[in-house]
Design a protein around this motif. Sequence first.
Motif: not given
Length: 296
Positions: A125-133
């Motif tokens: 439910g969210y973009s991988v941009e939010n967890v790319k680290m």
Amino acid sequence: MKRIFLVFLLIGSGAFGSIRAQAQVKDVSDIRSLLYQVSGKGIKQPSYIFGTFHAVCPGDMVPLESLDTYIGQTEQMMMEVDMDDAAEMQLMTKGIMIPDGKTLKDFLTPEQFTKVDEMVKNFLGYSVENVKMVKPMVLSVLVLISPKVIGCTPTVLDLSLMQNAVSKKKPVVGLETVASQVEAIDSKPIKKQATELYEIARDPQKSIEEFKSLIAAYKLRDPDKLFELTNSMMTGDREFQTRLLDDRNKAWIPKLEIAFKEKPTFVAVGAGHLGGKTGVIALLRAKGYEVKPVKL
């Protein structure tokens, strides 16, 4: 924090009242069970080994009350890591991050990153941009244990077991450290983890069905089937399987032997560590211990 527990534990799966535990142990070897009694070789009182599944719906887990008698007969709880150690738990947060300030974008092409983003948005439910680290292997697990996949918010049975032990004033000890678990995970290079994450994104349903087959085997209380499935899923990376399962199982045995001789111990580890020729049960039997399935 509970979600971090699940990730690490997955990467590394009737009230008895006053009934005596010994009366529940059968002498037949073909009982499918997730709980085993360990005795022999000078052990004064039996210890127990229980196989957990670290992310399971409440209705699919072994009822905690069915284990309470056995926990009550022991003097300490031993888990993969000491979940009662705040410092160890804090290390988990650091352990899920890609090192050296890099992100998933450093290991995937723009097209691959977009495909992974589609999957993460769909299931989390969210973009991988939010967890790319976050390490790719961790993202894979987050997808597989998402409510959209398993149909519920998973229960952390390990936490419940630990809390049960603490409530009984029993010490909780770890078979290994968080640092050693991170080392085992990191034995698979981040680039390879990223490539595998992309492959999952290309066909999420395949990985979902494999994960659900593990849950089904756990519900059957069949550790050998769990081992077979895990083994078949890791055929493309035997070196990683050895580091993640076989090597850790072997390293645990001397620690278990010391614990069993010191005091009766309730051991809780992932059920995937129990079965197979290099599983904890077979290794303990090879050492001369009597390891009997307990019918729950």
